[in-house]
Structures are given as C-alpha cells and as structure tokens.
Design a protein around this motif. Sequence first.
Motif, PDB file in Angstrom:
ATOM      1  N   ASN A 100      65.909  33.030-127.650  1.00  0.00           N
ATOM      2  CA  ASN A 100      66.399  31.866-128.416  1.00  0.00           C
ATOM      3  C   ASN A 100      65.705  31.816-129.779  1.00  0.00           C
ATOM      4  OD1 ASN A 100      64.023  29.893-128.451  1.00  0.00           O
ATOM      5  ND2 ASN A 100      64.128  30.432-126.275  1.00  0.00           N
ATOM      6  N   ASP A 101      66.122  30.845-130.589  1.00  0.00           N
ATOM      7  CA  ASP A 101      65.415  30.670-131.870  1.00  0.00           C
ATOM      8  C   ASP A 101      64.790  29.273-131.919  1.00  0.00           C
ATOM      9  OD1 ASP A 101      67.682  29.177-132.069  1.00  0.00           O
ATOM     10  OD2 ASP A 101      68.452  30.135-133.889  1.00  0.00           O
ATOM     11  N   LYS A 102      64.449  28.766-130.743  1.00  0.00           N
ATOM     12  CA  LYS A 102      63.950  27.393-130.659  1.00  0.00           C
ATOM     13  C   LYS A 102      62.432  27.293-130.585  1.00  0.00           C
ATOM     14  CE  LYS A 102      68.156  25.739-128.502  1.00  0.00           C
ATOM     15  NZ  LYS A 102      68.819  26.268-127.323  1.00  0.00           N
ATOM     16  N   GLY A 103      61.745  28.429-130.565  1.00  0.00           N
ATOM     17  CA  GLY A 103      60.281  28.374-130.628  1.00  0.00           C
ATOM     18  C   GLY A 103      59.580  28.275-129.280  1.00  0.00           C
ATOM     19  N   TYR A 104      60.305  28.482-128.180  1.00  0.00           N
ATOM     20  CA  TYR A 104      59.629  28.495-126.883  1.00  0.00           C
ATOM     21  C   TYR A 104      60.204  29.604-126.011  1.00  0.00           C
ATOM     22  CZ  TYR A 104      63.757  25.921-125.320  1.00  0.00           C
ATOM     23  OH  TYR A 104      65.045  25.543-125.056  1.00  0.00           O
ATOM     24  N   GLY A 105      59.513  29.901-124.917  1.00  0.00           N
ATOM     25  CA  GLY A 105      59.950  31.015-124.064  1.00  0.00           C
ATOM     26  C   GLY A 105      59.780  32.316-124.824  1.00  0.00           C
ATOM     27  N   PHE A 106      60.805  33.167-124.774  1.00  0.00           N
ATOM     28  CA  PHE A 106      60.790  34.470-125.452  1.00  0.00           C
ATOM     29  C   PHE A 106      61.727  34.340-126.645  1.00  0.00           C
ATOM     30  CE2 PHE A 106      61.492  39.304-124.484  1.00  0.00           C
ATOM     31  CZ  PHE A 106      60.574  39.630-125.469  1.00  0.00           C
ATOM     32  N   ALA A 130      57.093  29.837-119.122  1.00  0.00           N
ATOM     33  CA  ALA A 130      57.055  31.182-118.517  1.00  0.00           C
ATOM     34  C   ALA A 130      58.314  31.380-117.691  1.00  0.00           C
ATOM     35  CB  ALA A 130      55.808  31.336-117.659  1.00  0.00           C
ATOM     36  N   ARG A 131      58.812  30.313-117.081  1.00  0.00           N
ATOM     37  CA  ARG A 131      60.002  30.386-116.229  1.00  0.00           C
ATOM     38  C   ARG A 131      61.256  30.759-117.010  1.00  0.00           C
ATOM     39  NH1 ARG A 131      59.520  24.257-114.345  1.00  0.00           N
ATOM     40  NH2 ARG A 131      57.361  24.933-114.398  1.00  0.00           N
ATOM     41  N   TYR A 132      61.234  30.694-118.349  1.00  0.00           N
ATOM     42  CA  TYR A 132      62.362  31.129-119.182  1.00  0.00           C
ATOM     43  C   TYR A 132      62.311  32.642-119.443  1.00  0.00           C
ATOM     44  CZ  TYR A 132      63.362  26.235-120.383  1.00  0.00           C
ATOM     45  OH  TYR A 132      63.687  24.905-120.330  1.00  0.00           O
ATOM     46  N   VAL A 133      61.194  33.275-119.081  1.00  0.00           N
ATOM     47  CA  VAL A 133      61.017  34.705-119.367  1.00  0.00           C
ATOM     48  C   VAL A 133      61.048  35.544-118.088  1.00  0.00           C
ATOM     49  CG1 VAL A 133      59.610  36.391-120.614  1.00  0.00           C
ATOM     50  CG2 VAL A 133      59.550  33.991-121.317  1.00  0.00           C
ATOM     51  N   PHE A 134      60.483  35.035-117.005  1.00  0.00           N
ATOM     52  CA  PHE A 134      60.525  35.749-115.721  1.00  0.00           C
ATOM     53  C   PHE A 134      60.385  34.725-114.601  1.00  0.00           C
ATOM     54  CE2 PHE A 134      55.887  35.539-114.882  1.00  0.00           C
ATOM     55  CZ  PHE A 134      55.430  35.233-116.159  1.00  0.00           C
ATOM     56  N   PRO A 135      61.058  34.938-113.471  1.00  0.00           N
ATOM     57  CA  PRO A 135      60.909  34.007-112.342  1.00  0.00           C
ATOM     58  C   PRO A 135      59.448  34.031-111.876  1.00  0.00           C
ATOM     59  CG  PRO A 135      62.815  35.437-112.027  1.00  0.00           C
ATOM     60  CD  PRO A 135      62.037  36.001-113.179  1.00  0.00           C
ATOM     61  N   CYS A 136      58.873  32.861-111.671  1.00  0.00           N
ATOM     62  CA  CYS A 136      57.440  32.831-111.354  1.00  0.00           C
ATOM     63  C   CYS A 136      57.072  31.513-110.683  1.00  0.00           C
ATOM     64  CB  CYS A 136      56.618  33.004-112.631  1.00  0.00           C
ATOM     65  SG  CYS A 136      56.980  31.779-113.905  1.00  0.00           S
ATOM     66  N   PHE A 137      55.824  31.434-110.284  1.00  0.00           N
ATOM     67  CA  PHE A 137      55.273  30.184-109.762  1.00  0.00           C
ATOM     68  C   PHE A 137      54.556  29.563-110.962  1.00  0.00           C
ATOM     69  CE2 PHE A 137      55.736  33.184-106.310  1.00  0.00           C
ATOM     70  CZ  PHE A 137      56.403  32.432-105.347  1.00  0.00           C
ATOM     71  N   ASP A 138      55.292  28.738-111.728  1.00  0.00           N
ATOM     72  CA  ASP A 138      54.862  28.329-113.068  1.00  0.00           C
ATOM     73  C   ASP A 138      53.997  27.069-113.002  1.00  0.00           C
ATOM     74  OD1 ASP A 138      54.687  28.515-115.771  1.00  0.00           O
ATOM     75  OD2 ASP A 138      56.755  27.938-116.199  1.00  0.00           O
TER      76      ASP A 138
END
Length: 374
Positions: A100-106, A130-138
Amino acid sequence: MNKKIKTNIIPENYRIKIEPDLNKMVFRGNETIEAEVTTRTSSIHLDSKDLDIKSVKVFQNEIPVYCRFRQTKDGILLLNLKNRVYGAIRIMIEFSGKNNDKGYGFYVSKYRYKGVDKKILTTHLEPIYARYVFPCFDDPKLKANFELSVEIDQNLDAVSNMPVKSSKDTGGKKKLVQFYRTPVMSTYLLYLGIGEFEKKEVYRGNVAIRVVTTEGKTGLSDLALRYTPTLLDYYERYFGVKYPLKKLDLIAVPDFQAGAMENWGAITFREELLLADDGCSPKTKSRIVETIAHELAHQWFGNLVTMDNWGDIWLNESFATFMSYKAMDYSDKSLFSRDHFLEDRYETARVYDAIENTHPISFKADNPIDILEG
Ligand SMILES: [Zn+2]
C-alpha cells in the motif's frame, strides 16, 4: 490479538520468504511457523489482515493433520483441524498481499533521483501491522525467532534486522537474500526494506553502524554516524547489557508517518530526523540526536524487555524518552538536553494532562481498536 483468542499456542520460530514485485506492488510469501500448543486443541487462530491465503498445512510429529481454514472479517485466520493437537506443531502457509502507500504494513515509499521517480518498499509493523505482511500471532508477548529471506531483482538491495547470511543467484535476474536468524522478539519489531540503497558505515567494536538512504543522500549521514557510537557506549554502560546484534542500521525513509521506529537493528527514520549536513542549526542537530538516542534506548527498553500488553506502552515510551535526554547529555553538553527536557517534555506532559479527555497512563488494550487509540 483479540481478547477472545486464548494464547494456547506459543510461536517459537517463523521462517518467512517474501517475493515482492516492485512494479505491480504485490508480494507473494510462504512461511513455516514452529509452535508449541499448551492446551490440546483442534482450532488455531492467527492474525492475518488483507492477505490472500493460498494454502495451509499443519503437521504434528511430521504427520499431516487435516485442516480447513477460513478468514474472518476482523482479521483472523481460523484453522480447523480434524484431530486435536498438543505439543510441538508446524504450520506452513502460502499467501500473497498488496503493497500500500498508506505508511503501514509493507508499503511503498516514493522519491525522485536525477529527475526520475523511484520507489522503495519498507515495513512499519507497530503496533498491529505485522498481520498485513504475514499470518502470525501478532501480540507483543508472543515472541519468537525470525528467519527471513527475500527473492528480489539483482539490482535491488534488501535490509532487515539482521545481517545478510547469504545471497544467491536464482536465475532470471533474481537473487535470494537470506538474513541471519533474529533473537527472540515481538512481531512488531520485524523489518524489511527493499530498494536501491546507499550506505555509509562506521565500526564500534564489532558492531557495524550504518546509515542507509535512498540514492544521493549519504553525504548527509555524518552527524548520525558521529553521535551513534557514543550513545551506544552510554546505554551499554548504564544498562550493563551489551547491544546484542552485530549491526545497527539507521534507515532514512522518504515517506514515513511516524517520526522514527525502533525495529531491532534496523531503525527507520523520517529523513529530516536522521539526515543533515554539518552546518545545520543547533535545533536541527539537537532534534536528530534526540531521535537517535530515543530509538537506541528502545533497543533495550521495548526490544529486549517488552510490555505484555499495548496498554502499557507508556513503560516503553516514557523510559526511552527519559533515557534519551540522559544519553544526549553524556554525548554532548552543548546540546543542553537537560534544559530541553524541562521545556519540551515536562511542560508538554502537563499540557496533555490538563486536557479534558486525557487518558490514564496505563490502560487495558485488548482489541485492535483500543490498541490503535492508545
Ligand atoms: Zn519510542
């Protein structure tokens, strides 16, 4: 992580591979999570937001456990297992996402060099991205090791928390860059930056301190490189704990909403809070040194020792801020950091506290909305 999710699964290691496409602003990924199930269960909840999940496999003792999965609207990847599992398990997930171009995640950060529009990819994962980049226990308390690798175009460079372990040609103008395994840490501290970077480095003992910039800006990195070793010396002596990583990158990001972010070993900064030429004003210098000192304090406060819940973020931030002024005072008396502390921090805190809707220093943050409002 949502209040309703029981933490009956403790992640131990994430092996993640990301393959970004800078032109299409999409990425593919796969990961293997080694985890320990502490209460026998047939359902596993992971945090996963705006990701397409292609496949999920679960293994116990190398034996596949039949699994169905679905994603909920509030960002949970729910795994339903045919049999209940307990003890050590392995979860393998293939996924894809959009930058994205919103400044968060990747996200994509843009700049101009020699009249040409260029871009880098960079991450910002605090508090719950982090949950926007890989599935995880965030969840900050669910710490694990991370082994990250990226497959990128040959002309690009990748920066993460740890130094590069290997870089191999994979054919078709691509290379696979693998980073060393991180120490045990929270998901929000993981970092990945990809682009055409320039670097300037100094050594302090065996720790490489590097300023990483987009093209044409390394000339503005001397101020940061001059102060950082002294600030590190101060914290190591004060805390009695050595900086635990082999390198420390200070990364200047062209578009960055937060002022700076303490990703372990790969701190990101808004450009004007890191880069300056030697003739800059005392105010600019003081602001840059304070920002670096604050983020370096987090390498201990926050990264090494972490709050259990986002509601206690004050522990993280207030101690990092308090320590930053002490470290500044140690590194250069002419920065008048003690005076600035009274003017900038003490008075500002009193003003905030006088506002009618001020909130308690410590509060309970159990769901994503509470966390983001904190
Ligand atoms: Zn901070």
